[in-house]
Design a protein around this motif. Structure first.
Motif, short mmCIF file in Angstrom:
data_model
loop_
_atom_site.label_atom_id
_atom_site.label_comp_id
_atom_site.label_asym_id
_atom_site.label_seq_id
_atom_site.Cartn_x
_atom_site.Cartn_y
_atom_site.Cartn_z
N ASP A 87 32.87 11.50 -22.28
CA ASP A 87 33.50 10.31 -22.86
C ASP A 87 33.25 10.25 -24.35
OD1 ASP A 87 34.44 8.93 -20.39
OD2 ASP A 87 32.29 8.95 -19.94
N ILE A 88 34.21 9.68 -25.07
CA ILE A 88 34.11 9.53 -26.51
C ILE A 88 34.42 8.09 -26.86
CG2 ILE A 88 35.10 10.22 -28.73
CD1 ILE A 88 35.82 12.92 -27.36
N ARG A 89 33.58 7.49 -27.67
CA ARG A 89 33.81 6.13 -28.18
C ARG A 89 33.95 6.24 -29.69
NH1 ARG A 89 35.66 1.15 -26.92
NH2 ARG A 89 34.58 -0.46 -28.08
N PHE A 90 35.11 5.86 -30.21
CA PHE A 90 35.37 5.89 -31.64
C PHE A 90 35.34 4.48 -32.19
CE2 PHE A 90 38.46 5.22 -35.06
CZ PHE A 90 37.90 6.03 -36.04
N VAL A 91 34.58 4.27 -33.26
CA VAL A 91 34.57 2.99 -33.97
C VAL A 91 34.95 3.30 -35.41
CG1 VAL A 91 33.19 1.01 -34.71
CG2 VAL A 91 32.76 2.07 -32.47
N HIS A 99 12.33 14.82 -27.31
CA HIS A 99 13.73 14.70 -26.87
C HIS A 99 14.15 15.91 -26.03
CE1 HIS A 99 14.01 16.31 -31.10
NE2 HIS A 99 14.71 17.23 -30.46
N THR A 100 13.58 17.07 -26.29
CA THR A 100 13.91 18.25 -25.48
C THR A 100 13.37 18.09 -24.06
OG1 THR A 100 13.83 19.62 -27.46
CG2 THR A 100 13.75 20.77 -25.34
N VAL A 101 12.13 17.65 -23.96
CA VAL A 101 11.53 17.41 -22.64
C VAL A 101 12.36 16.40 -21.87
CG1 VAL A 101 9.47 16.53 -21.45
CG2 VAL A 101 9.22 18.03 -23.45
N ASN A 102 12.78 15.34 -22.54
CA ASN A 102 13.60 14.32 -21.88
C ASN A 102 14.94 14.88 -21.42
OD1 ASN A 102 11.68 12.32 -22.11
ND2 ASN A 102 12.50 11.55 -24.04
N LEU A 103 15.57 15.73 -22.23
CA LEU A 103 16.85 16.32 -21.83
C LEU A 103 16.71 17.22 -20.61
CD1 LEU A 103 18.46 17.22 -25.26
CD2 LEU A 103 19.24 15.49 -23.63
N ILE A 104 15.60 17.93 -20.53
CA ILE A 104 15.37 18.81 -19.38
C ILE A 104 15.15 17.96 -18.11
CG2 ILE A 104 13.75 20.48 -18.39
CD1 ILE A 104 13.51 21.61 -21.31
N GLU A 105 14.42 16.85 -18.25
CA GLU A 105 14.16 15.98 -17.10
C GLU A 105 15.38 15.16 -16.69
OE1 GLU A 105 10.77 13.56 -18.06
OE2 GLU A 105 9.42 15.29 -18.09
N ASN A 106 16.20 14.76 -17.67
CA ASN A 106 17.39 13.95 -17.39
C ASN A 106 18.52 14.47 -18.29
OD1 ASN A 106 19.40 12.10 -17.02
ND2 ASN A 106 18.19 10.32 -17.60
N PRO A 107 19.42 15.26 -17.75
CA PRO A 107 20.43 15.93 -18.58
C PRO A 107 21.58 15.05 -19.07
CG PRO A 107 20.70 16.57 -16.31
CD PRO A 107 19.47 15.72 -16.36
N THR A 108 21.58 13.77 -18.75
CA THR A 108 22.61 12.90 -19.32
C THR A 108 22.18 12.49 -20.72
OG1 THR A 108 21.65 10.92 -18.33
CG2 THR A 108 23.40 12.03 -17.10
N CYS A 109 23.14 12.44 -21.63
CA CYS A 109 22.76 12.14 -23.01
C CYS A 109 23.95 11.58 -23.79
CB CYS A 109 22.22 13.38 -23.69
SG CYS A 109 23.43 14.68 -23.87
N SER A 110 23.64 11.16 -25.00
CA SER A 110 24.64 10.64 -25.92
C SER A 110 24.29 11.13 -27.31
CB SER A 110 24.63 9.12 -25.86
OG SER A 110 25.57 8.58 -26.76
N LEU A 111 25.32 11.42 -28.09
CA LEU A 111 25.14 11.86 -29.47
C LEU A 111 26.08 11.03 -30.33
CD1 LEU A 111 23.91 14.04 -31.44
CD2 LEU A 111 26.00 15.32 -31.05
N ASN A 119 32.81 23.22 -30.84
CA ASN A 119 34.21 23.57 -30.98
C ASN A 119 34.95 22.48 -31.75
OD1 ASN A 119 34.80 21.50 -29.13
ND2 ASN A 119 34.91 22.89 -27.41
N ASN A 120 36.15 22.75 -32.16
CA ASN A 120 36.92 21.81 -32.97
C ASN A 120 37.37 20.57 -32.21
OD1 ASN A 120 36.70 23.47 -35.20
ND2 ASN A 120 38.58 24.58 -34.71
N VAL A 121 37.35 20.63 -30.91
CA VAL A 121 37.84 19.54 -30.09
C VAL A 121 36.72 18.54 -29.76
CG1 VAL A 121 39.09 18.99 -27.94
CG2 VAL A 121 39.50 21.15 -29.09
N LEU A 122 35.49 18.90 -29.99
CA LEU A 122 34.31 18.09 -29.68
C LEU A 122 34.14 17.85 -28.19
CD1 LEU A 122 34.21 15.39 -32.51
CD2 LEU A 122 32.88 17.48 -32.33
N THR A 123 34.57 18.77 -27.36
CA THR A 123 34.33 18.63 -25.92
C THR A 123 33.08 19.40 -25.50
OG1 THR A 123 35.83 20.47 -25.49
CG2 THR A 123 36.74 18.24 -25.33
N LEU A 137 29.39 10.34 -28.40
CA LEU A 137 29.80 11.30 -27.38
C LEU A 137 28.83 11.19 -26.21
CD1 LEU A 137 30.20 14.24 -29.89
CD2 LEU A 137 32.01 12.75 -29.05
N GLN A 138 29.33 10.90 -25.02
CA GLN A 138 28.49 10.83 -23.84
C GLN A 138 28.81 12.01 -22.93
OE1 GLN A 138 30.50 7.83 -24.49
NE2 GLN A 138 28.87 7.23 -25.88
N GLY A 139 27.77 12.58 -22.36
CA GLY A 139 27.99 13.70 -21.46
C GLY A 139 26.71 14.16 -20.82
#
Length: 130
Positions: free
Chosen positions: A105-109, A27-39, A11-15, A59-61
């Motif tokens: 959470d969002i970290r902007f640099v 990375h897919t296997v890891n996401l299924i095992e631990n759903p916390t991630c960062s992009l 979406n346009n808001v990046l939420t 972006l953390q979520g």
């Protein structure tokens, strides 16, 4: 954690962002095992300057699997294909999973000395025009 470069749409808001990934990828296997991630998304690097001065957001979520055939899946699939139309054939492959990344959470640099942290809800609230 296992870092990887992946395509995304959202979406346009990046939420909320959508990732369409194969079960064959680590990375897919890891996401299924631990759903916390960062992009992390960076400004385009044309190779002429210092890459550490490029604007970027992290972006953390957490990840949620969207069940194939559900209404949420179909809506997310449309959003994904609007941005990445060449991916349409991948939706026919049974090993691909459609994920929703819910951003907390969002970290902007923006460059040297220009770093700010936000809750995703702050961004969404700031963009409300009612």
């Amino acid at each position: 954690p296992h870092a990887s470069m992946v395509a995304y749409a959202g979406n346009n808001v990046l939420t909320e962002l959508y990732l369409h990934l194969s079960h064959m990828a680590a990375h897919t296997v890891n996401l299924i095992e631990n759903p916390t991630c960062s992009l992390t998304v960076s400004e385009y690097d044309n190779g002429t300057g210092n890459p550490q001065q490029l604007a970027r957001i992290s972006l953390q979520g957490h990840i949620e699997i969207l069940p194939r055939g559900s209404n949420e899946y179909e809506v997310a699939k449309q959003i994904y294909l609007e941005k990445l139309p060449d991916s349409e054939q991948l939706f026919e492959f049974p090993d691909f999973v459609l994920f929703r990344l819910v951003v907390d959470d969002i970290r902007f640099v923006g460059g040297f000395g220009q770093a700010f942290s936000y809750r995703a809800s702050q961004i969404a609230d700031a963009l409300q025009f009612e």
